[in-house]
Design an enzyme around this catalytic site. Structure first.
Site, mmCIF file in Angstrom:
data_model
loop_
_atom_site.group_PDB
_atom_site.id
_atom_site.type_symbol
_atom_site.label_atom_id
_atom_site.label_comp_id
_atom_site.label_asym_id
_atom_site.label_seq_id
_atom_site.Cartn_x
_atom_site.Cartn_y
_atom_site.Cartn_z
ATOM 1 N N LEU A 43 -33.774 4.919 14.602
ATOM 2 C CA LEU A 43 -33.111 4.978 15.906
ATOM 3 C C LEU A 43 -33.150 3.641 16.626
ATOM 4 C CD1 LEU A 43 -34.117 8.462 17.354
ATOM 5 C CD2 LEU A 43 -31.878 7.711 16.544
ATOM 6 N N GLY A 45 -33.785 0.538 15.391
ATOM 7 C CA GLY A 45 -33.105 -0.527 14.668
ATOM 8 C C GLY A 45 -31.606 -0.360 14.599
ATOM 9 N N HIS A 266 -50.475 16.053 16.418
ATOM 10 C CA HIS A 266 -49.470 17.055 16.790
ATOM 11 C C HIS A 266 -50.030 18.448 16.538
ATOM 12 C CE1 HIS A 266 -45.737 19.188 17.276
ATOM 13 N NE2 HIS A 266 -45.101 18.067 17.555
ATOM 14 N N SER A 284 -41.576 22.006 15.079
ATOM 15 C CA SER A 284 -41.243 21.415 16.370
ATOM 16 C C SER A 284 -42.092 21.962 17.515
ATOM 17 C CB SER A 284 -39.768 21.673 16.689
ATOM 18 O OG SER A 284 -39.479 21.312 18.022
ATOM 19 N N ARG A 330 -49.699 17.549 23.926
ATOM 20 C CA ARG A 330 -50.113 17.683 22.532
ATOM 21 C C ARG A 330 -51.596 17.441 22.332
ATOM 22 N NH1 ARG A 330 -44.912 14.566 19.765
ATOM 23 N NH2 ARG A 330 -43.441 16.270 20.140
ATOM 24 N N ARG A 435 -48.440 10.590 23.677
ATOM 25 C CA ARG A 435 -46.988 10.691 23.882
ATOM 26 C C ARG A 435 -46.611 12.124 24.202
ATOM 27 N NH1 ARG A 435 -42.548 12.159 21.051
ATOM 28 N NH2 ARG A 435 -43.563 12.330 19.017
#
Length: 637
Positions: A43, A45, A266, A284, A330, A435
């Site tokens: 994404l 690059g 995660h 997800s 998370r 994150r």
């Protein structure tokens, strides 16, 4: 070393300070004189290559795959955040900014996070214009859902394929520029070195992964967009080909490496099933919108889930965090899953998993509604586990995922090597020590579409960059260095496989620098990693030659880098005696087991300098100043 992030305008400026750069931007008529090297075509690059080519620069883009469409960005499932407030539930740029700073446990640079929140709204418009098929409500408007760490619905998504669809948008934009001749695409190349001339990044050395040839490429600046280092742990949600080599080789050339101990765990990963695995599969985080996390109340309860009555179930996230419930960030969800399993209440044959149950959501909304939202994720789980999540709860357990550490960059995304800009997960990021879900795609696209094209122009317009060619001595020196390194790998001729060393390193990292860390464990890791590295160089078996396709040689080079990098990660974790986000030191926790920061001593980004393998790396500190969101004890209760 004074780490000046060069932040203009302050974090709450309506836009970053253009006046500071207005006399130093590149004249549009001169842009074709500049060659920009982009390493990595995920994404960050692909979006950077497409945007810079649109502006008129000549781009050389490199990827290790046969096609940029295979970049690991495709694996992102759940969505991308943006402060559009389409749901009219109180969202705003400031609220996304606040949630991100808090979610990162006050260890991110405030100004960068605000810029990210500002740009989030532009990313959605850009992607919709490209034709990215975001989910839509019945009336045709873009749909949103919630993710961990937020109490508003701000996540745009394309079922469970958001990363793939966003990458296809960036890929198509880049390939249009390839067709027009503005981008030269070099697939199946791996960057082995960054080439410095007069102290500036002026090119790279790559290995052609098909022919084995070493190739030199010169340019006026280098953009590193090569992702994170989660596969240092061997088992992770990352693709097996994801690696730290490009970033680590740049670090050895002088780019400081910041916060390597900030690794994200995660919470919703399919549990490990055996030693045969080379990677783990992510489910997800969006599933926590409708799935309820629980374990039996009693230890060693091995009954099937349908035979455990409600009164004997512990929905521990809902119990402990009533305000956020299953949508805690998370790091919080992961630590609580580990705690439940450590208490003997884990489920499955190994006892190292918890239930993610959709029975209530199916009863409430109907199976068709759940299938519409999550159908491909449920199908993937069913194919891997041979269990039907429509009928029985999923089993999940935390795993290594995203990495918040990376090469240090200033506000303009430039590393401590002039001309070497670092985008996306490869830099030390806007996310701090943790994150929030659906923000990785946001950062990669913000850096590529909107930040780098602007700040790179400032660098090019501010520095004399005389033409250089691949015949320069610096390129010849880099070639000789890497040829010697390859020859050394091939000459060992031991009897242990590359994968066995990688697996052993991963076990050390997971056991001593994984979800929970302590002084004794980290010191054990610091003793074992050098021993393993020495054994690698004395007994690794790398078959084949260097002059053709040799995937064993590729893997060996990456594992050799991990055996060096892992030591730095542990050094960083050992020095940071506080707990923050994904970095949890057992010695630093609140009475109820939450991460306990030490703002008086550790409110800084830790940037490490390379002085040689086995040599103590000097630490440089960038103080973190909070003007808008003042650090407090993070609570999601």
């Amino acid at each position: 070393m004074n780490l000046d992030p060069k932040i203009p305008g302050g974090p709450v400026a309506s836009k970053w300070d253009r006046a500071r750069f207005e006399n130093k931007l590149v004249n549009p008529a001169n842009r074709r004189k500049y060659t920009i090297i982009v390493v990595g075509t995920g994404l960050a690059g692909a979006s950077a290559a497409a945007s810079l080519a649109e502006l008129g620069y000549q781009i050389k883009a490199f990827c290790i795959h046969d096609s940029p469409r295979r970049a690991h960005s495709v694996a992102a499932q759940g969505g991308i955040n943006a402060a559009k407030n389409y749901q009219n539930d109180g969202d705003s740029v400031y609220r996304l900014f606040y949630d991100t700073v808090k979610g990162g446990d006050y260890r991110s640079r405030e100004a960068n996070v605000y810029r990210l929140a500002q740009l989030s709204v532009n990313i959605i418009d850009q992607c919709v214009a490209q034709g990215v098929p975001f989910a839509r409500e019945y009336g045709g408007l873009l749909d949103n859902r919630s993710f961990g760490g937020a109490q508003v619905e701000r996540t745009f998504y394309a079922r469970g394929q958001t990363g793939q669809q966003l990458l296809l948008g960036a890929y198509q934009s880049m390939m249009r520029q390839v067709h027009d001749g503005a981008v030269q695409l070099y697939p199946r190349r791996e960057m082995l070195d960054v080439v410095l001339i007069d102290g500036k990044a002026r090119g790279i050395l790559v290995r052609n992964l098909v022919t084995g040839e070493l190739e030199s490429h010169a340019g006026h600046a280098v953009l590193l967009c090569t992702g994170g280092y989660g596969t240092a742990y061997y088992l992770s949600t990352n693709a097996v080909n994801s690696n730290v080599t490009a970033a680590w080789r740049a670090h050895k050339r002088g780019a400081l490496f910041a916060n390597p101990c900030y690794t994200q765990i995660h919470p919703t990963c399919i549990p490990v099933s055996g030693e045969h695995q080379s990677k783990l599969t992510l489910m997800s985080e969006s599933l926590r919108n409708d799935g309820r996390v629980w374990v039996p109340k009693n230890a060693n309860d091995t009954r099937p889930p349908e035979r455990i009555p409600e009164s004997e179930r512990d929905y521990y996230l809902e119990r402990k965090y009533p305000s956020f419930g299953n949508l805690v960030p998370r790091d919080v969800a992961s630590r609580n899953a580990k705690q439940a399993c450590d208490e003997g209440r884990g489920v499955g044959d190994s006892g190292l998993s918890v239930f993610l149950d959709f029975a209530d959501a199916i009863k409430r909304s109907g199976i068709d509604a759940i299938r519409t939202k999550y159908g491909n994720l449920f199908d993937m789980y069913m194919r891997i586990t041979d269990e039907d999540p429509y009928k029985v709860p999923m089993r999940i357990y935390p795993a290594i995922h995203y990495t918040m550490g990376g090469l240090w960059v200033d506000y303009n995304l430039m590393s401590t090597i002039p001309g070497l800009h670092v985008l996306g997960e490869a830099n030390f990021s806007d996310h701090g020590a943790n994150r929030l879900g659906a923000s990785a795609l946001m950062q990669g696209l913000a850096d590529g579409y909107f930040v780098a094209p602007y700040t790179l122009a400032h660098y090019l317009g501010s520095n004399p960059l005389p033409a250089v060619s691949e015949d320069h001595d610096a390129f010849q020196d880099a070639r000789a260095t890497q040829q010697a390194h390859i020859a050394k790998l091939l000459s060992v001729k031991g009897n242990q496989t590359i994968r066995s060393f990688h697996r052993r390193l991963g076990r050390i990292m997971w056991d001593y620098a994984g979800m929970a860390r302590n002084d004794a464990g980290l010191r054990t890791a610091l003793a074992e990693i050098p021993r393993l590295r020495e054994e690698f160089w004395g007994n690794v078996s790398v078959p084949g030659t260097s002059d053709n396709l040799n995937q064993s040689l590729e893997h060996a080079g990456r594992v050799a880098d991990y055996l060096e990098f892992a030591e730095l990660l542990v050094i960083d974790a050992l020095h940071r005696t506080e707990s923050c986000g994904g970095h949890f030191r057992e010695e630093s926790q609140t009475p109820d087991g939450e991460a306990l920061r030490d703002d008086a001593r550790f409110s800084y980004a830790a940037a490490w300098e390379f002085k040689g393998i086995g040599a103590a790396p000097p630490l440089h500190k960038e103080p973190l100043v909070f003007e808008e969101v003042h650090p407090t004890q993070r609570s999601y209760k």
